[in-house]
Motif scaffolding. Structure first.
Motif, mmCIF file in Angstrom:
data_model
loop_
_atom_site.group_PDB
_atom_site.id
_atom_site.type_symbol
_atom_site.label_atom_id
_atom_site.label_comp_id
_atom_site.label_asym_id
_atom_site.label_seq_id
_atom_site.Cartn_x
_atom_site.Cartn_y
_atom_site.Cartn_z
ATOM 1 N N SER A 106 19.080 -4.143 14.143
ATOM 2 C CA SER A 106 18.235 -4.553 13.024
ATOM 3 C C SER A 106 17.638 -3.367 12.266
ATOM 4 C CB SER A 106 17.100 -5.462 13.508
ATOM 5 O OG SER A 106 16.156 -4.725 14.265
ATOM 6 N N PHE A 107 17.795 -2.172 12.802
ATOM 7 C CA PHE A 107 17.185 -0.987 12.192
ATOM 8 C C PHE A 107 18.130 -0.305 11.227
ATOM 9 C CE2 PHE A 107 13.914 -1.740 14.903
ATOM 10 C CZ PHE A 107 14.005 -1.275 16.208
ATOM 11 N N ALA A 108 17.590 0.225 10.159
ATOM 12 C CA ALA A 108 18.279 1.289 9.441
ATOM 13 C C ALA A 108 17.950 2.588 10.168
ATOM 14 C CB ALA A 108 17.817 1.360 7.996
ATOM 15 N N MET A 109 18.909 3.481 10.224
ATOM 16 C CA MET A 109 18.713 4.733 10.946
ATOM 17 C C MET A 109 18.879 5.907 9.991
ATOM 18 S SD MET A 109 18.014 3.720 13.969
ATOM 19 C CE MET A 109 18.013 5.329 14.760
ATOM 20 N N GLY A 110 17.995 6.857 10.123
ATOM 21 C CA GLY A 110 18.050 8.021 9.250
ATOM 22 C C GLY A 110 18.079 9.314 10.031
ATOM 23 N N TRP A 111 18.628 10.316 9.377
ATOM 24 C CA TRP A 111 18.602 11.683 9.902
ATOM 25 C C TRP A 111 17.857 12.561 8.893
ATOM 26 C CZ3 TRP A 111 20.000 13.303 14.641
ATOM 27 C CH2 TRP A 111 20.869 12.500 15.393
ATOM 28 N N PHE A 112 16.955 13.357 9.424
ATOM 29 C CA PHE A 112 16.198 14.317 8.636
ATOM 30 C C PHE A 112 16.303 15.671 9.323
ATOM 31 C CE2 PHE A 112 13.848 11.434 5.797
ATOM 32 C CZ PHE A 112 14.106 10.216 6.415
ATOM 33 N N ARG A 113 15.966 16.703 8.596
ATOM 34 C CA ARG A 113 15.939 18.022 9.211
ATOM 35 C C ARG A 113 14.775 18.824 8.659
ATOM 36 N NH1 ARG A 113 21.357 20.841 6.520
ATOM 37 N NH2 ARG A 113 20.514 21.128 4.401
ATOM 38 N N ARG A 115 21.552 -1.311 8.515
ATOM 39 C CA ARG A 115 21.990 -2.188 9.603
ATOM 40 C C ARG A 115 23.303 -2.871 9.282
ATOM 41 N NH1 ARG A 115 17.791 -7.304 9.374
ATOM 42 N NH2 ARG A 115 17.689 -7.517 7.115
ATOM 43 N N SER A 116 23.629 -2.991 8.008
ATOM 44 C CA SER A 116 24.911 -3.576 7.618
ATOM 45 C C SER A 116 25.960 -2.516 7.300
ATOM 46 C CB SER A 116 24.729 -4.486 6.402
ATOM 47 O OG SER A 116 23.850 -5.550 6.727
ATOM 48 N N GLY A 117 25.622 -1.266 7.515
ATOM 49 C CA GLY A 117 26.584 -0.184 7.331
ATOM 50 C C GLY A 117 26.488 0.565 6.024
ATOM 51 N N GLY A 118 25.565 0.171 5.148
ATOM 52 C CA GLY A 118 25.386 0.922 3.918
ATOM 53 C C GLY A 118 24.920 2.335 4.229
ATOM 54 N N ILE A 119 25.432 3.311 3.481
ATOM 55 C CA ILE A 119 25.187 4.722 3.789
ATOM 56 C C ILE A 119 24.617 5.434 2.576
ATOM 57 C CG2 ILE A 119 26.341 6.904 4.296
ATOM 58 C CD1 ILE A 119 28.194 5.372 6.162
ATOM 59 N N ALA A 176 18.198 24.113 11.484
ATOM 60 C CA ALA A 176 16.966 23.331 11.414
ATOM 61 C C ALA A 176 16.857 22.494 12.683
ATOM 62 C CB ALA A 176 16.961 22.420 10.191
ATOM 63 N N VAL A 177 15.701 21.897 12.836
ATOM 64 C CA VAL A 177 15.556 20.827 13.823
ATOM 65 C C VAL A 177 15.942 19.526 13.135
ATOM 66 C CG1 VAL A 177 14.001 19.578 15.339
ATOM 67 C CG2 VAL A 177 13.738 22.047 15.055
ATOM 68 N N TYR A 178 16.862 18.816 13.726
ATOM 69 C CA TYR A 178 17.344 17.552 13.167
ATOM 70 C C TYR A 178 16.676 16.396 13.909
ATOM 71 C CZ TYR A 178 20.870 19.891 10.355
ATOM 72 O OH TYR A 178 21.500 20.662 9.417
ATOM 73 N N TYR A 179 16.108 15.498 13.133
ATOM 74 C CA TYR A 179 15.399 14.346 13.673
ATOM 75 C C TYR A 179 16.118 13.064 13.293
ATOM 76 C CZ TYR A 179 11.444 17.599 14.097
ATOM 77 O OH TYR A 179 10.631 18.661 14.405
ATOM 78 N N CYS A 180 16.145 12.134 14.228
ATOM 79 C CA CYS A 180 16.589 10.791 13.870
ATOM 80 C C CYS A 180 15.364 9.896 13.761
ATOM 81 C CB CYS A 180 17.571 10.238 14.889
ATOM 82 S SG CYS A 180 16.946 10.091 16.567
ATOM 83 N N ALA A 181 15.502 8.860 12.982
ATOM 84 C CA ALA A 181 14.398 7.954 12.740
ATOM 85 C C ALA A 181 14.926 6.540 12.539
ATOM 86 C CB ALA A 181 13.603 8.403 11.517
ATOM 87 N N ALA A 182 14.102 5.580 12.880
ATOM 88 C CA ALA A 182 14.468 4.171 12.743
ATOM 89 C C ALA A 182 13.512 3.480 11.786
ATOM 90 C CB ALA A 182 14.426 3.477 14.100
ATOM 91 N N MET A 183 14.091 2.650 10.944
ATOM 92 C CA MET A 183 13.294 1.909 9.972
ATOM 93 C C MET A 183 13.439 0.416 10.211
ATOM 94 S SD MET A 183 13.529 2.055 5.814
ATOM 95 C CE MET A 183 14.949 0.969 5.663
ATOM 96 N N LEU A 184 12.325 -0.266 10.331
ATOM 97 C CA LEU A 184 12.334 -1.721 10.449
ATOM 98 C C LEU A 184 12.874 -2.319 9.157
ATOM 99 C CD1 LEU A 184 8.859 -2.131 12.158
ATOM 100 C CD2 LEU A 184 11.090 -2.472 13.219
ATOM 101 N N PRO A 185 13.357 -3.550 9.199
ATOM 102 C CA PRO A 185 13.925 -4.149 7.981
ATOM 103 C C PRO A 185 12.972 -4.083 6.797
ATOM 104 C CG PRO A 185 14.443 -5.492 9.880
ATOM 105 C CD PRO A 185 13.492 -4.428 10.363
ATOM 106 N N ARG A 186 13.524 -3.659 5.671
ATOM 107 C CA ARG A 186 12.787 -3.576 4.410
ATOM 108 C C ARG A 186 13.591 -4.291 3.325
ATOM 109 N NH1 ARG A 186 9.711 -1.228 7.522
ATOM 110 N NH2 ARG A 186 8.573 0.724 7.151
ATOM 111 N N SER A 187 12.953 -4.414 2.174
ATOM 112 C CA SER A 187 13.647 -5.037 1.042
ATOM 113 C C SER A 187 14.841 -4.192 0.608
ATOM 114 C CB SER A 187 12.686 -5.239 -0.124
ATOM 115 O OG SER A 187 12.112 -4.004 -0.498
ATOM 116 N N THR A 188 14.703 -2.897 0.664
ATOM 117 C CA THR A 188 15.812 -1.978 0.386
ATOM 118 C C THR A 188 16.395 -1.551 1.728
ATOM 119 O OG1 THR A 188 14.691 -1.163 -1.580
ATOM 120 C CG2 THR A 188 16.517 0.155 -0.740
ATOM 121 N N PRO A 189 17.653 -1.842 1.992
ATOM 122 C CA PRO A 189 18.190 -1.653 3.338
ATOM 123 C C PRO A 189 18.329 -0.214 3.796
ATOM 124 C CG PRO A 189 19.914 -2.338 1.822
ATOM 125 C CD PRO A 189 18.623 -2.461 1.084
#
Length: 125
Positions: free
Chosen positions: A30-37, A52-56, A91-104
């Motif tokens: 259910s999460f969108a997942m992001g990578w930051f650095r 969560r549906s594969g949009g990148i 850099a230090v690379y971080y992953c992050a999870a986003m709960l469902p939002r209006s913009t996926p």
């Protein structure tokens, strides 16, 4: 939700790495997942995200077609494949999870709800 990033290391210019981020304690699919650095002395920068549906979404200015984000919901894991690495990618690379939002899929770090501890990538010339 806990996120555990791994896969960082030291490589030479032109090298490759695959970062992984394993999630636990929530419904990963259910999460969108992001990578930051974040490089020393610089602000945290968006790298890539996958919905969560594969949009990148990529930060095309910095990624330049060299990185690929993917996810495996069966393994509760998101990946960031890094190719053609440059010293500027250190850099230090971080992953992050986003709960469902209006913009996926989103690129603002403030939109993400959970963060991993980061994994260090060092690219030498």
């Amino acid at each position: 939700v806990q996120l555990q990033a791994s896969g960082g290391g030291s490589v030479q210019t032109g090298g490759s790495l695959r970062l992984s981020c394993a999630a636990s304690g929530g419904t990963f699919s259910s999460f969108a997942m992001g990578w930051f650095r974040q490089a020393p002395g610089k602000e945290r920068e968006f790298v890539a995200a996958i919905g969560r549906s594969g949009g990148i979404l990529y930060n095309t200015d910095s990624v330049k077609g060299r990185f690929t984000v993917s996810r495996d919901n069966a393994k509760n894991t998101v990946y960031l494949q890094l190719h053609s690495l440059e010293p500027e990618d250190s850099a230090v690379y971080y992953c992050a999870a986003m709960l469902p939002r209006s913009t996926p899929v989103r690129l603002a770090s403030a939109d993400y709800d959970y963060w991993g501890q980061g994994t260090l990538v060092t690219v030498s010339s």
